[in-house]
Scaffold this active site. Structure first.
Site, PDB file in Angstrom:
ATOM      1  N   CYS A   2     100.201  30.608  29.564  1.00 53.73           N
ATOM      2  CA  CYS A   2     100.987  31.782  29.218  1.00 53.73           C
ATOM      3  C   CYS A   2     102.016  31.994  30.316  1.00 53.73           C
ATOM      4  O   CYS A   2     101.732  31.789  31.496  1.00 53.73           O
ATOM      5  CB  CYS A   2     100.179  33.060  29.063  1.00 53.73           C
ATOM      6  SG  CYS A   2      98.944  32.981  27.791  1.00 53.73           S
ATOM      7  N   ARG A  27     104.318  26.534  29.787  1.00 51.30           N
ATOM      8  CA  ARG A  27     103.015  27.148  30.067  1.00 51.30           C
ATOM      9  C   ARG A  27     102.259  27.517  28.793  1.00 51.30           C
ATOM     10  O   ARG A  27     101.083  27.907  28.852  1.00 51.30           O
ATOM     11  CB  ARG A  27     103.193  28.407  30.910  1.00 51.30           C
ATOM     12  CG  ARG A  27     103.858  28.162  32.233  1.00 51.30           C
ATOM     13  CD  ARG A  27     104.031  29.454  32.969  1.00 51.30           C
ATOM     14  NE  ARG A  27     102.775  29.948  33.479  1.00 51.30           N
ATOM     15  CZ  ARG A  27     102.305  29.693  34.694  1.00 51.30           C
ATOM     16  NH1 ARG A  27     103.011  28.971  35.524  1.00 51.30           N
ATOM     17  NH2 ARG A  27     101.155  30.169  35.082  1.00 51.30           N
ATOM     18  N   TRP A  74      99.729  30.894  25.254  1.00 45.70           N
ATOM     19  CA  TRP A  74      98.784  29.826  24.931  1.00 45.70           C
ATOM     20  C   TRP A  74      97.482  30.568  24.620  1.00 45.70           C
ATOM     21  O   TRP A  74      96.871  31.158  25.509  1.00 45.70           O
ATOM     22  CB  TRP A  74      98.603  28.884  26.118  1.00 45.70           C
ATOM     23  CG  TRP A  74      97.728  27.710  25.803  1.00 45.70           C
ATOM     24  CD1 TRP A  74      98.108  26.527  25.256  1.00 45.70           C
ATOM     25  CD2 TRP A  74      96.317  27.607  26.031  1.00 45.70           C
ATOM     26  NE1 TRP A  74      97.021  25.701  25.130  1.00 45.70           N
ATOM     27  CE2 TRP A  74      95.909  26.334  25.589  1.00 45.70           C
ATOM     28  CE3 TRP A  74      95.351  28.473  26.550  1.00 45.70           C
ATOM     29  CZ2 TRP A  74      94.587  25.899  25.660  1.00 45.70           C
ATOM     30  CZ3 TRP A  74      94.029  28.037  26.613  1.00 45.70           C
ATOM     31  CH2 TRP A  74      93.666  26.770  26.175  1.00 45.70           C
ATOM     32  N   ASN A 100      98.665  37.079  31.513  1.00 42.25           N
ATOM     33  CA  ASN A 100      98.225  35.689  31.588  1.00 42.25           C
ATOM     34  C   ASN A 100      96.862  35.715  32.253  1.00 42.25           C
ATOM     35  O   ASN A 100      96.701  36.330  33.307  1.00 42.25           O
ATOM     36  CB  ASN A 100      99.235  34.892  32.427  1.00 42.25           C
ATOM     37  CG  ASN A 100      98.714  33.529  32.818  1.00 42.25           C
ATOM     38  OD1 ASN A 100      97.907  32.935  32.100  1.00 42.25           O
ATOM     39  ND2 ASN A 100      99.153  33.025  33.956  1.00 42.25           N
ATOM     40  N   GLY A 101      95.866  35.067  31.635  1.00 39.18           N
ATOM     41  CA  GLY A 101      94.520  35.054  32.211  1.00 39.18           C
ATOM     42  C   GLY A 101      93.506  35.435  31.146  1.00 39.18           C
ATOM     43  O   GLY A 101      93.802  35.390  29.949  1.00 39.18           O
ATOM     44  N   GLU A 484      93.548   6.834  32.139  1.00 45.42           N
ATOM     45  CA  GLU A 484      94.816   7.557  32.076  1.00 45.42           C
ATOM     46  C   GLU A 484      95.645   7.098  30.856  1.00 45.42           C
ATOM     47  O   GLU A 484      96.258   7.932  30.180  1.00 45.42           O
ATOM     48  CB  GLU A 484      95.583   7.334  33.390  1.00 45.42           C
ATOM     49  CG  GLU A 484      96.982   7.909  33.445  1.00 45.42           C
ATOM     50  CD  GLU A 484      97.068   9.422  33.276  1.00 45.42           C
ATOM     51  OE1 GLU A 484      96.032  10.097  33.253  1.00 45.42           O
ATOM     52  OE2 GLU A 484      98.194   9.931  33.126  1.00 45.42           O
ATOM     53  N   LYS A 488      96.842   9.684  27.992  1.00 48.15           N
ATOM     54  CA  LYS A 488      98.256   9.838  27.613  1.00 48.15           C
ATOM     55  C   LYS A 488      98.395   9.658  26.115  1.00 48.15           C
ATOM     56  O   LYS A 488      99.049  10.430  25.444  1.00 48.15           O
ATOM     57  CB  LYS A 488      99.069   8.775  28.338  1.00 48.15           C
ATOM     58  CG  LYS A 488     100.166   9.012  29.227  1.00 48.15           C
ATOM     59  CD  LYS A 488     100.411  10.106  30.136  1.00 48.15           C
ATOM     60  CE  LYS A 488      99.511  11.252  30.259  1.00 48.15           C
ATOM     61  NZ  LYS A 488      99.406  11.832  31.566  1.00 48.15           N
ATOM     62  N   GLU A 491      96.779  12.569  24.024  1.00 50.38           N
ATOM     63  CA  GLU A 491      97.371  13.910  24.091  1.00 50.38           C
ATOM     64  C   GLU A 491      98.711  14.009  23.376  1.00 50.38           C
ATOM     65  O   GLU A 491      99.048  15.070  22.869  1.00 50.38           O
ATOM     66  CB  GLU A 491      97.454  14.437  25.526  1.00 50.38           C
ATOM     67  CG  GLU A 491      98.392  13.740  26.458  1.00 50.38           C
ATOM     68  CD  GLU A 491      98.377  14.369  27.854  1.00 50.38           C
ATOM     69  OE1 GLU A 491      98.573  13.627  28.817  1.00 50.38           O
ATOM     70  OE2 GLU A 491      98.183  15.577  27.984  1.00 50.38           O
ATOM     71  N   HIS A 507      77.755  -2.535  27.016  1.00 52.87           N
ATOM     72  CA  HIS A 507      76.629  -1.589  27.077  1.00 52.87           C
ATOM     73  C   HIS A 507      76.777  -0.475  26.046  1.00 52.87           C
ATOM     74  O   HIS A 507      76.126   0.562  26.157  1.00 52.87           O
ATOM     75  CB  HIS A 507      76.523  -1.002  28.484  1.00 52.87           C
ATOM     76  CG  HIS A 507      76.284  -2.052  29.529  1.00 52.87           C
ATOM     77  ND1 HIS A 507      75.127  -2.791  29.576  1.00 52.87           N
ATOM     78  CD2 HIS A 507      77.071  -2.521  30.524  1.00 52.87           C
ATOM     79  CE1 HIS A 507      75.200  -3.663  30.582  1.00 52.87           C
ATOM     80  NE2 HIS A 507      76.376  -3.521  31.167  1.00 52.87           N
ATOM     81  N   LYS A 607     101.269  23.074  29.871  1.00 55.13           N
ATOM     82  CA  LYS A 607     101.469  22.286  31.087  1.00 55.13           C
ATOM     83  C   LYS A 607     100.585  22.760  32.229  1.00 55.13           C
ATOM     84  O   LYS A 607     100.069  21.969  33.002  1.00 55.13           O
ATOM     85  CB  LYS A 607     102.947  22.400  31.478  1.00 55.13           C
ATOM     86  CG  LYS A 607     103.321  21.632  32.711  1.00 55.13           C
ATOM     87  CD  LYS A 607     103.602  20.197  32.368  1.00 55.13           C
ATOM     88  CE  LYS A 607     103.878  19.336  33.570  1.00 55.13           C
ATOM     89  NZ  LYS A 607     103.336  17.980  33.382  1.00 55.13           N
TER      90      LYS A 607
HETATM   91  C1  F6R Z   1      97.804  15.170  31.244  1.00 55.78           C
HETATM   92  C2  F6R Z   1      98.004  16.380  31.988  1.00 55.78           C
HETATM   93  C3  F6R Z   1      96.821  17.175  32.406  1.00 55.78           C
HETATM   94  C4  F6R Z   1      97.001  17.648  33.843  1.00 55.78           C
HETATM   95  C5  F6R Z   1      95.842  18.580  34.253  1.00 55.78           C
HETATM   96  C6  F6R Z   1      95.962  19.005  35.706  1.00 55.78           C
HETATM   97  O1  F6R Z   1      99.008  14.534  30.964  1.00 55.78           O
HETATM   98  O2  F6R Z   1      99.115  16.741  32.258  1.00 55.78           O
HETATM   99  O3  F6R Z   1      95.644  16.459  32.260  1.00 55.78           O
HETATM  100  O4  F6R Z   1      97.061  16.540  34.673  1.00 55.78           O
HETATM  101  O5  F6R Z   1      95.842  19.710  33.451  1.00 55.78           O
HETATM  102  O6  F6R Z   1      97.158  19.668  35.945  1.00 55.78           O
HETATM  103  P1  F6R Z   1      97.688  19.873  37.406  1.00 55.78           P
HETATM  104  O7  F6R Z   1      98.053  18.547  37.951  1.00 55.78           O
HETATM  105  O8  F6R Z   1      98.884  20.771  37.251  1.00 55.78           O
HETATM  106  O9  F6R Z   1      96.582  20.510  38.190  1.00 55.78           O
END
Ligand code: F6R
Length: 612
Positions: A2, A27, A74, A100-101, A484, A488, A491, A507, A607
């Site tokens: 948010c 956000r 969000w 926010n929270g 990773e 990627k 998501e 396994h 984000k």
């Molecule tokens: C994946 C992604 C998330 C962040 C995670 C941590 O592409 O962006 O998995 O890596 O939410 O975020 P930060 O790095 O901001 O603590």
């Protein structure tokens, strides 16, 4: 998550609020709203969906007023409908709040307020704040601004959980009031106009002066100035920080998506990060050599992609320092009865510096008495302010929700830190230290070559984008890169993608494979090449299609049956993750693009994850 923005000044507030929301949209982007405080009271306009939808409504109405608050959401409590979007109001419609929270005790507070006759309209936890303020202000008279400050302080004392709140009240026009606990809130100081924001990007187009609020602070923002009070309403002195200009330009450079721009920026962001470390490696991480020498245990913590950076760096830390090292998921670490080894260095990795789980883990590490260092990309963020020391990665703003350039910069910083510790504790000699850092310095060039593999990666994506399930395999330093790559892909494409340590597939995970399942195998020509090659044979024996991400050495040695290959530049074995991950980022990007996904703002995500 948010995003919050508040504005008060001499100009119409609505354009400032919309501008701030656009900058904060990363956000959260499921609904948005504004409250403009004008001569006739509050004008609230809300919309489900993105800020663009709200902007159309706001332009149609043109609400007048030089003070206001706004929010991009969000959802945590209640669906992302118009009614649940912020701002929320009290029964009279004279008080509006954005938040926010999570208010953890909202149910008992709501019940009590309902018994006192308050009528709730939404399913959110936030609405209790508006009604609580109404309750506190019902007998207010005289100095309305002071009364509002007192009411916010009293309400804050009754709420548990986390909040960054901004509120306006019809009877105190021209004043935005903000309160903070465990969620970020920053005041912005302009010229005849002042701001409140979840982060500095909310008002970065208008001022570079910011006041970072502490937990318990209450901010009173007026056109004439910013005042900060503590939880007992006693005035506090504050420091003004001048924000650094971001290293990367805003905008997409004519590309369709920020994600592609950010992937292509990596040779430069990695280079800037390495240069920043190597300019003075002994002081880059802020820990004195004497303290480095004492380290007996290393713990690294992060979430999601940042966690994958720590999981990769665990291999480096152990190889270069010979010190026991753990890579921890912040959300697990904070609720675990973890051991407290003596002389632990705790490293917290976070792009945003605001991730609630990582903040909580950092607080726990501090309570345990660990020395803490943060690797962050956002100046002044919560994690950077709480930890003992911070190294800032030099990525500029990362806008795409899927993290790419922050990840490789985190890897560069962690690699340098592992070498620094290894040398300090005497496990590496000077010659080896120099060789490793020289090799690191050459990585931006190799990453530049990896970026050029986009055409070949796109061709593969064209072959596989209709598939519904993907498997990623890696070993050693490339195992976290397999994780990773899968993260990627899932998501931004919403497709099933799993990463495994290649030695583990027999396994259990091998049961996932059916004829044609794409298996992306990280198989550079390194010391484990034969093992990865065996894994490819095993998956192909089950009818799956192996796709090798390799280098020139692996390319020569791979079974000719493996037709699908991405050939990347040769790099020292331990640095290959920084090159290999670029191909996986591009693969996810192109699969998502060919499937018509909203790449920069994937569904259900935000984000910066500032709630647990
Ligand atoms: C994946 C992604 C998330 C962040 C995670 C941590 O592409 O962006 O998995 O890596 O939410 O975020 P930060 O790095 O901001 O603590």
């Amino acid at each position: 998550m948010c995003g919050i923005i508040g504005y008060t000044g001499k100009k119409e507030s609505a354009p400032y609020l919309i501008d701030g929301l656009k900058a904060l949209e990363y956000r959260g982007y499921d609904s948005a709203g504004v409250a403009v405080c004008g001569a006739d009271g509050l004008r609230i306009i809300k919309s489900a969906g993105k800020v663009a939808a709200l902007e159309i409504k706001v332009k149609a109405v043109s609400p007048e007023g030089t003070c206001g608050i706004a929010h991009t959401r969000w959802a945590t409590h209640g669906k992302p409908t118009e009614i649940n979007s912020h701002p929320h109001t009290d029964c009279s419609g004279e008080i509006a709040v954005v938040h926010n929270g999570i208010i953890e005790n909202y149910l008992p507070v709501k019940e009590r307020l309902e018994k006192n006759g308050h009528r709730f309209k939404s399913e959110t936890d936030t609405e209790v704040i508006a009604h609580l303020l109404e309750e506190k202000l019902k007998n207010a008279s005289g100095d309305y601004e002071k009364e509002l400050l007192k009411a916010v302080a009293e309400a804050a004392a009754e709420l548990s959980g986390s909040y960054a709140v901004a509120a306006v009240w019809k009877k105190a026009p021209g004043t935005v009031i903000g309160a903070k606990k465990k969620s970020p809130l920053v005041a912005g100081i302009g010229d005849g106009e002042n701001f409140l924001g979840s982060d500095v990007s909310a008002f970065g187009n208008h001022t570079d002066k910011a006041v970072y609020m502490d937990d318990g602070d209450i901010a009173v923002i007026k056109a004439s100035g910013v005042e900060i009070y503590d939880k007992n309403c006693a005035p506090k002195k504050y420091e003004i920080s001048v924000m650094e200009k971001s290293g990367s330009e805003a905008g997409k450079n004519g590309l369709e998506h920020y994600m592609l721009k950010e992937i292509r920026e990596q040779p430069f962001t990695i280079k800037s990060t390495i240069e920043s470390v190597l300019a003075d490696i002994d002081s880059a991480f802020g820990i004195k050599t004497g303290d480095l020498k004492k380290i007996k245990n290393i713990m690294m913590v992060g979430c999601g992609t940042a966690y994958h950076a720590t999981a990769t760096a665990k291999y480096w830390m152990e190889e270069f320092t010979n010190i026991p090292t753990q890579a921890e998921l912040a959300s697990e670490y904070k609720y675990r009865k973890a051991a407290i080894p003596k002389e632990t260095l705790a490293i917290f990795v976070s792009q945003s510096g605001e991730t609630a789980d990582t903040v909580a883990a950092l607080e726990k590490a501090k309570e345990a008495g660990f020395k803490t260092v943060a690797i962050c990309n956002v100046y002044g963020s919560t994690i950077s302010r709480i930890s003992d020391h911070t190294f800032y990665t030099k990525c500029g703003q990362e806008i795409s929700v899927a993290s790419t350039k922050a990840f490789t910069a985190q890897l560069a910083a962690l690699f340098a830190l592992s070498v620094l510790i290894g040398r300090a504790v005497g496990f590496l000699d000077e010659k080896t230290e120099k060789r490793l850092l020289d090799e690191l310095s050459r990585i931006p060039e190799a990453v530049g070559e990896a970026v050029k593999s986009e055409g070949a990666v796109k061709e593969l994506a064209e072959r596989y984008y209709r598939d519904k399930s993907f498997v990623f395999l890696g070993r050693n330093v490339n195992y976290p890169i397999a994780l990773e790559g899968a993260l990627k892909l899932k998501e931004i494409t919403y497709l099933q993608a799993e990463g495994f340590a290649a030695g583990e597939i027999k396994h259990g995970p091998i049961a996932l494979l059916s004829v044609g399942t794409p298996v992306i195998a990280l198989a550079p020509g390194d010391s484990l090449f034969d093992k990865m090659s065996n894994a490819c044979e095993e998956v192909m024996a089950r009818g799956a299609e192996a796709v090798a991400v390799t280098d020139s050495r692996g390319n020569k040695a791979l079974d000719p049956k493996i037709k699908n290959r991405i050939v990347l530049p040769d790099t020292p074995e331990y640095l290959a993750p920084m090159v290999n991950v670029v191909a996986l980022q591009l693969f996810a990007y192109w699969i998502a693009r060919l499937n018509g996904r909203e790449i920069d703002q994937p569904r259900n995500l935000a984000k910066s994850v500032t709630v647990e």
